[in-house]
Write an enzyme that holds these catalytic residues in place. Sequence first.
Site, PDB file in Angstrom:
ATOM      1  N   ASP A 215       0.549  -1.093  -0.264  1.00 39.61           N
ATOM      2  CA  ASP A 215       0.241  -0.685  -0.041  1.00 39.61           C
ATOM      3  C   ASP A 215       1.204   1.713   0.141  1.00 39.61           C
ATOM      4  OD1 ASP A 215      -3.033   1.435   0.206  1.00 39.61           O
ATOM      5  OD2 ASP A 215      -1.899   1.907   2.347  1.00 39.61           O
ATOM      6  N   GLU A 269       1.349  -0.448  -4.876  1.00 41.76           N
ATOM      7  CA  GLU A 269       0.421   0.195  -5.517  1.00 41.76           C
ATOM      8  C   GLU A 269       1.330   1.848  -5.356  1.00 41.76           C
ATOM      9  OE1 GLU A 269      -2.969   3.037  -3.413  1.00 41.76           O
ATOM     10  OE2 GLU A 269      -1.524   2.270  -2.668  1.00 41.76           O
TER      11      GLU A 269
END
Length: 380
Positions: A215, A269
Amino acid sequence: MPQSAPSPTTSPWWRHAAIYQIYIRSFADGNGDGTGDIAGVRERLPYLRQLGVDALWFNPWYVSPMADAGYDVADYRDIDPIFGTLAEAEELIDEAHGHELRVIVDLVPNHCSDRHPWFVQALAAGPGSPERERFWFLPGRGTHGELPPNDWNSYFGGPAWTRITEADGTQGSWYLHMFAPEQPDLNWEHPDVRAEFEDVLRFWLDRGVDGFRIDVAHGLAKKPGLPDVGENPDPTDLPYQDVDAVHAVYRDWRKILDTYPGERVFIGEVWLPEAEQFARYLRHDELHSAFNFDYLCSPWDSGALRKVVDATLASHEPVGAPPTWVLSNHDTIRHVTRYGRADTSFDMGDKRLLDPSDPGLGRHRGRAAALVSFALPGGV
């Protein structure tokens, strides 16, 4: 012992994999309490295998107050009780491998929960304490420290700083949170933070996971001194993202990952404005792949899609990485809805989420987009 993942092929599996996202809370309820859980996923592993996917990506399943759907992690080594137990997660990983499915778990290293023991300890320890050095606690500006330490804004809107009240009732320093106030940013210059996440990686690798979706992979490092953004910032040179020091983190992580058998992977990401910045994360000793958000943001237009595909292939070629084609995820409007609108493009500041959408048209275009994605070189 965890069952081994499917046998490697001549071409690494991740270079052409179809990865299925599982948002556990809404996927399948195994115990009848109205919330999706690990038990529900386990029951449906045969169905997932029949879909023909190669791997399952699980959004965060860790212990969390759920201020941001689990992306505010209070314990990286345990499962939130609403989803099940750590033993159930271990069984799921083993059973998925039995169905020739690999398991990718979400890792959230940029920030943790304000309920994480480290942050609770930092608040209790007081100003200047070693516990606060694991985060970004700074004095405020202004006559009485009443202004944030710099001009950074949260990705969620508003200042990226929250001022705390000390134990004696006085107004204290400010802490950085690039997302919600319940998600304090970790200080990746601190050795404790580096060591902690290296241990978290080993914890889940030892339990058989095949990889990690990272993330906010571009956001861990901050520019020294945390300088102001300024009035007219260069989007390719922001002080809170794509700072060069982040690449050293992934090189260290890659050394750990490569000691494990079975072609384990990192998927980032990475939201960045330039393809050259993006490609640096995909060098041979860093991440294996990263979500291609240009493709996700493209309107349903043959010319626009062709430009994105050509640019993506060109940017990946120098580093030898496979593209990963993404149509939507939990952070974006789903592509069937988007493709049913008059304006089919997307951006993270999208104000058109409630615009009318034709579901029939959206499904028709969505199926076509899926076929295009599967026809392209790389993974989906």
